[in-house]
Scaffold this active site. Structure first.
Site, PDB file in Angstrom:
ATOM      1  N   GLY A 193      11.665  47.244  64.277  1.00  0.00           N
ATOM      2  CA  GLY A 193      13.045  47.828  63.871  1.00  0.00           C
ATOM      3  C   GLY A 193      13.846  48.351  64.999  1.00  0.00           C
ATOM      4  CG  HIS A 248      13.966  48.058  59.513  1.00  0.00           C
ATOM      5  ND1 HIS A 248      14.363  49.091  60.282  1.00  0.00           N
ATOM      6  CD2 HIS A 248      12.669  47.898  59.672  1.00  0.00           C
ATOM      7  CE1 HIS A 248      13.225  49.737  60.569  1.00  0.00           C
ATOM      8  NE2 HIS A 248      12.192  49.053  60.362  1.00  0.00           N
ATOM      9  CG  ASP A 249      18.098  49.896  60.777  1.00  0.00           C
ATOM     10  OD1 ASP A 249      19.100  50.120  60.167  1.00  0.00           O
ATOM     11  OD2 ASP A 249      16.835  50.191  60.224  1.00  0.00           O
TER      12      ASP A 249
END
Length: 267
Positions: free
Chosen positions: A141, A123-124
């Protein structure tokens, strides 16, 4: 562009946007918020879900899973996205997860990236253009990977790490700190092992430019003085050298992690 071909065993949920000339193979699943650019190919057994946009002419191989909820205990189902660029190759069993509230609600992969089997983009993350993630690369992340960076097989990257453009990470390395542009890192835990000279030559950097970059690197990571003092010296010695300036700007920009240094440098 050729006609769109969807295998009868594939499931395309209502709301999905399928661009012209796409080819969707057996047993694929495309979710209702997915947008596939023209000429994309999902070979077979591919799942693309969530609010996911995939650029034109990207090819995705069997058992890849794109857009499922992030592996983050703080994620509470808020709407987040994945955006993947054009002409990427995403091989078998790759996973790419959307962003979270702690980031920009967004995970991005640039154009013409090559993501090999079993790699994970968490994520991200923000991945630039022409990046290579070799087999089983693991990005935690919020990682940032610059253009033309190459990560060897089995590399693990700590959350919030930045890897500069044109950097090279040796296979099986564990990266806990930021890697400067044009740098080469290797080891568990990794250290800066010099400059990515082979990559610079392949990208057409001149002999003189590489020579000046080497001089700047030796000064920047010398044992005398502080890193700040050495950065000032490098800036004075190479005021108009674009590549050197990019390295200095990367370090000055800072991040959540410190900068990776050579093993013999006590910084």
């Amino acid at each position: 562009m050729s006609e769109t071909v969807i295998h009868p065993t594939a499931i395309i949920e209502d709301g999905a946007e399928i661009g012209p000339g796409c080819r969707i193979g057996p047993f694929c699943l495309v979710g209702p918020q997915v947008k596939l650019g023209g000429g994309c190919e999902l070979l077979s057994h591919v799942v693309v879900t969530g609010d996911t946009t995939i650029g034109a002419r990207t090819r995705i191989f069997p058992f890849a899973a794109i857009g499922h909820p992030p592996q983050d205990l703080k994620y509470n189902g808020e709407p987040t996205r994945v955006v993947i660029g054009e002409e990427c190759i995403i091989r078998e069993s790759v996973t790419v997860h959307p962003g979270t509230r702690a980031g920009d609600f967004l995970t991005t992969v640039g154009d013409q990236c090559f993501i090999l089997a079993y790699a994970h983009v968490a994520h991200d993350c923000r991945i630039g253009n022409n990046v290579v993630l070799s087999n089983t690369v693991m990005l935690a992340g919020h990682c940032i990977i610059g253009d033309y960076a190459i990560l060897g097989g089995g590399v693990g990257v700590h959350q919030f790490v930045r890897i500069g453009h044109h950097a090279f990470i040796g296979g099986m390395s564990a990266i806990e700190k930021d890697v400067i542009p044009y740098g080469m890192a290797v080891g568990n835990r990794a250290f800066l092992a010099g400059l990515n000279i082979v990559g610079l030559r392949r990208r057409g950097f001149s002999r003189d430019s590489i020579h000046e970059l080497r001089r700047a690197y030796r000064l920047l990571f010398a044992n005398e003085g502080t890193l700040k003092e050495r950065m000032e010296d490098v800036a004075t010695d190479h005021p108009d050298h674009v590549t050197v300036g990019e390295i200095l700007a990367f370090i000055r920009a800072g991040g959540d992690r410190s900068v990776l240094t050579p093993r013999e440098t006590g910084i």
